[in-house]
Enzyme design. Sequence first.
Site, PDB file in Angstrom:
ATOM      1  N   TYR A 152       0.876  -1.450  -0.355  1.00 41.96           N
ATOM      2  CA  TYR A 152       0.282   0.154  -0.444  1.00 41.96           C
ATOM      3  C   TYR A 152       0.947   0.666   0.366  1.00 41.96           C
ATOM      4  O   TYR A 152       0.338   1.995  -0.797  1.00 41.96           O
ATOM      5  CB  TYR A 152      -0.854  -0.113   0.908  1.00 41.96           C
ATOM      6  CG  TYR A 152      -1.920   0.836   1.309  1.00 41.96           C
ATOM      7  CD1 TYR A 152      -3.462   0.695   0.879  1.00 41.96           C
ATOM      8  CD2 TYR A 152      -1.907   1.647   2.237  1.00 41.96           C
ATOM      9  CE1 TYR A 152      -4.041   2.108   0.713  1.00 41.96           C
ATOM     10  CE2 TYR A 152      -2.848   3.364   2.458  1.00 41.96           C
ATOM     11  CZ  TYR A 152      -4.277   3.393   1.152  1.00 41.96           C
ATOM     12  OH  TYR A 152      -5.118   3.804   1.645  1.00 41.96           O
ATOM     13  N   LYS A 156       0.664   4.187  -2.561  1.00 42.09           N
ATOM     14  CA  LYS A 156       0.430   5.183  -2.692  1.00 42.09           C
ATOM     15  C   LYS A 156       1.553   6.533  -3.230  1.00 42.09           C
ATOM     16  O   LYS A 156       1.486   7.408  -3.392  1.00 42.09           O
ATOM     17  CB  LYS A 156      -0.367   5.326  -1.085  1.00 42.09           C
ATOM     18  CG  LYS A 156      -1.259   4.757  -0.453  1.00 42.09           C
ATOM     19  CD  LYS A 156      -2.415   5.319  -1.569  1.00 42.09           C
ATOM     20  CE  LYS A 156      -4.191   5.032  -1.391  1.00 42.09           C
ATOM     21  NZ  LYS A 156      -5.447   5.502  -2.614  1.00 42.09           N
TER      22      LYS A 156
END
Length: 251
Positions: A152, A156
């Site tokens: 993640y 991001k």
Amino acid sequence: MAQHRTAIVTGAARGIGAAIARRLGSDGMQVAVLDLDEAACAGTVEAITGAGGEALAVGADVADEASVTAAVERVADELGAPTVLVNNAGIIRDNLLFKMSVDDWDAVMGVHLRGSFLMTRAAQQHMVAAGWGRIVNLSSTSALGNRGQVNYSAAKAGLQGFTKTLAIELGRFNVTANAIAPGFIETEMTAATAERLGIPFEQFREMAAQQIPVGRMGQPDDIAHTASFLCSEGAGFVSGQVIYVAGGPKD
């Protein structure tokens, strides 16, 4: 002006995406509420139409090229050419590096990075043709690093580089691209993080609030306000920026 704009918000069935979709609807835009499950979009659509706006539920897998192409074409046909795109769709597959499977890595990259790429590539042609566009990508404070989120965090952080490059390439067409990096926002996803850590959500909220200068967790509407500005007519000279909406400063 804005009332003639058509926006697509991905991952808009719930949470931050739903809040952004509702806000853009109240700003006078026609909103395509896009999510993997079209039926799950009903609540967001009803909230927009109930307030006098216009909205369309669209089911699509943002990581699938054919699905994205069909979805954007449908929006253009049924609502109008999309000149605002909010890439919010996201999933988490949290685990420590040594426990993380290739499938967990690929799934997160597929939705966040591949999905944002496919959606933006499909929508930008409408923005270029109109000579006006707004792209907002949802990053996260996790881009700065977060234990148990190597997939993640990487996705991001990748979205920030993606955003800056979009700003460079599309600026000549009067298209801006910016990223919002939320901190702790009270959503189903943060509840899932608390569960993964084995912490009751109320305790998790209190712990988070103690670390945030404004003394509270964020709400989806906090992100929606920022997205509203970045998608507005008046934000035309703001591009290539990453705005941390986290109740305090972030690097």
